[in-house]
Design a protein around this motif. Structure first.
Motif, mmCIF file in Angstrom:
data_model
loop_
_atom_site.group_PDB
_atom_site.id
_atom_site.type_symbol
_atom_site.label_atom_id
_atom_site.label_comp_id
_atom_site.label_asym_id
_atom_site.label_seq_id
_atom_site.Cartn_x
_atom_site.Cartn_y
_atom_site.Cartn_z
ATOM 1 N N ASP A 1 0.808 -1.222 0.000
ATOM 2 C CA ASP A 1 0.000 0.000 0.000
ATOM 3 C C ASP A 1 0.842 1.273 0.000
ATOM 4 O O ASP A 1 0.296 2.377 -0.107
ATOM 5 C CB ASP A 1 -0.926 0.010 1.219
ATOM 6 C CG ASP A 1 -2.014 -1.052 1.132
ATOM 7 O OD1 ASP A 1 -2.284 -1.554 0.017
ATOM 8 O OD2 ASP A 1 -2.578 -1.405 2.195
ATOM 9 N N ASP A 2 2.145 1.146 0.095
ATOM 10 C CA ASP A 2 3.054 2.301 0.071
ATOM 11 C C ASP A 2 3.042 2.902 -1.336
ATOM 12 O O ASP A 2 3.166 2.177 -2.327
ATOM 13 C CB ASP A 2 4.470 1.846 0.439
ATOM 14 C CG ASP A 2 5.436 2.997 0.627
ATOM 15 O OD1 ASP A 2 5.389 3.978 -0.159
ATOM 16 O OD2 ASP A 2 6.255 2.909 1.553
ATOM 17 N N PRO A 3 2.897 4.230 -1.458
ATOM 18 C CA PRO A 3 2.931 4.863 -2.788
ATOM 19 C C PRO A 3 4.182 4.506 -3.594
ATOM 20 O O PRO A 3 4.116 4.401 -4.817
ATOM 21 C CB PRO A 3 2.881 6.363 -2.475
ATOM 22 C CG PRO A 3 2.157 6.436 -1.178
ATOM 23 C CD PRO A 3 2.597 5.217 -0.417
ATOM 24 N N TYR A 4 5.299 4.293 -2.929
ATOM 25 C CA TYR A 4 6.497 3.868 -3.658
ATOM 26 C C TYR A 4 6.266 2.526 -4.352
ATOM 27 O O TYR A 4 6.657 2.336 -5.497
ATOM 28 C CB TYR A 4 7.702 3.761 -2.724
ATOM 29 C CG TYR A 4 8.476 5.034 -2.536
ATOM 30 C CD1 TYR A 4 8.437 6.065 -3.464
ATOM 31 C CD2 TYR A 4 9.277 5.208 -1.430
ATOM 32 C CE1 TYR A 4 9.153 7.235 -3.289
ATOM 33 C CE2 TYR A 4 10.005 6.359 -1.239
ATOM 34 C CZ TYR A 4 9.943 7.375 -2.179
ATOM 35 O OH TYR A 4 10.667 8.524 -2.017
ATOM 36 N N ASP A 5 5.638 1.574 -3.688
ATOM 37 C CA ASP A 5 5.392 0.276 -4.310
ATOM 38 C C ASP A 5 4.314 0.387 -5.391
ATOM 39 O O ASP A 5 4.432 -0.216 -6.457
ATOM 40 C CB ASP A 5 4.998 -0.762 -3.261
ATOM 41 C CG ASP A 5 5.097 -2.181 -3.791
ATOM 42 O OD1 ASP A 5 6.150 -2.519 -4.381
ATOM 43 O OD2 ASP A 5 4.134 -2.948 -3.627
ATOM 44 N N ILE A 6 3.290 1.166 -5.117
ATOM 45 C CA ILE A 6 2.210 1.350 -6.096
ATOM 46 C C ILE A 6 2.761 1.909 -7.402
ATOM 47 O O ILE A 6 2.322 1.523 -8.494
ATOM 48 C CB ILE A 6 1.118 2.278 -5.512
ATOM 49 C CG1 ILE A 6 0.398 1.564 -4.357
ATOM 50 C CG2 ILE A 6 0.127 2.720 -6.593
ATOM 51 C CD1 ILE A 6 -0.513 2.460 -3.531
ATOM 52 N N HIS A 7 3.761 2.773 -7.328
ATOM 53 C CA HIS A 7 4.328 3.422 -8.519
ATOM 54 C C HIS A 7 5.639 2.768 -8.980
ATOM 55 O O HIS A 7 6.409 3.383 -9.711
ATOM 56 C CB HIS A 7 4.533 4.916 -8.259
ATOM 57 C CG HIS A 7 3.244 5.644 -8.021
ATOM 58 N ND1 HIS A 7 2.335 5.917 -9.036
ATOM 59 C CD2 HIS A 7 2.679 6.116 -6.888
ATOM 60 C CE1 HIS A 7 1.288 6.539 -8.532
ATOM 61 N NE2 HIS A 7 1.471 6.675 -7.225
ATOM 62 N N GLY A 8 5.887 1.542 -8.544
ATOM 63 C CA GLY A 8 7.043 0.789 -9.044
ATOM 64 C C GLY A 8 8.389 1.278 -8.550
ATOM 65 O O GLY A 8 9.408 1.066 -9.215
#
Length: 185
Positions: A146-153
């Protein structure tokens, strides 16, 4: 000297017992008179005392400490710490999503799901570590997902491992909380 025992059945005397016809375990007065008998009685008493002391120590220890993995009354319901490490593969993407990532970390702190976070220093690529509080590995994985870093690769080389911090500042979250194992003591 060996004296016959009187046996009672249904509170009625049954007469005398011949000491030679009775197994030695029933013939107590003779056992008390022998060295072996006294040694066996001493061992029995020692064993009973040992069990009693062990029980007391265990129950007293259990009342003065708590174990977050087994104690249902612990301040958090059976939570575990997980260490997540990862690499940021894209410096520009890292910078672009930094604010959203920081806001997410602040939410995790507020929710009690994040104990510590920060970059690793002196590495070739940007890397970071998260110390997460979760009920199980699946929840820890979901927190990272759910971290924005993971969501955006922006997360690669992700590892998530359970951590049991016996010594130091995180001791209260360990399987063996003990104030003597913290820096203040």
């Amino acid at each position: 000297m060996n004296q016959p025992l009187t046996r009672l059945e249904n509170n009625k005397p049954c007469g005398s017992i011949n000491p030679t016809a009775v197994p030695s375990t029933l013939y107590l007065s003779g056992a008390l008179e022998s060295r072996l008998g006294r040694a066996l009685i001493f061992c029995g008493i020692t064993a009973i005392v040992g069990v009693a002391v062990g029980w007391l120590v265990t129950h007293l220890y259990d009342r003065t400490t708590s174990n977050p993995h087994t104690d249902q009354n612990h301040r958090r319901k059976i939570m575990t710490l997980y260490i997540a490490t990862f690499t940021h593969p894209d410096k520009e993407g890292w910078a672009e999503h930094l604010d959203a990532h920081v806001q997410y970390l602040m939410k995790l702190l507020h929710d009690g799901k994040l104990r510590a976070s920060g970059p690793l220093i002196g590495t070739e690529q940007k890397q970071a570590i998260l110390v997460l509080v979760a009920q199980d590995r699946h929840e820890a994985e979901q927190i990272v997902a759910d971290d924005p870093y993971d969501i955006h690769g922006q997360i690669s080389d992700l590892t998530i491992v359970e951590w049991d911090p016996i010594f130091g500042s995180f001791n209260a979250d360990s399987s063996r909380p003990d104030h003597r194992l913290t820096p203040d003591h």
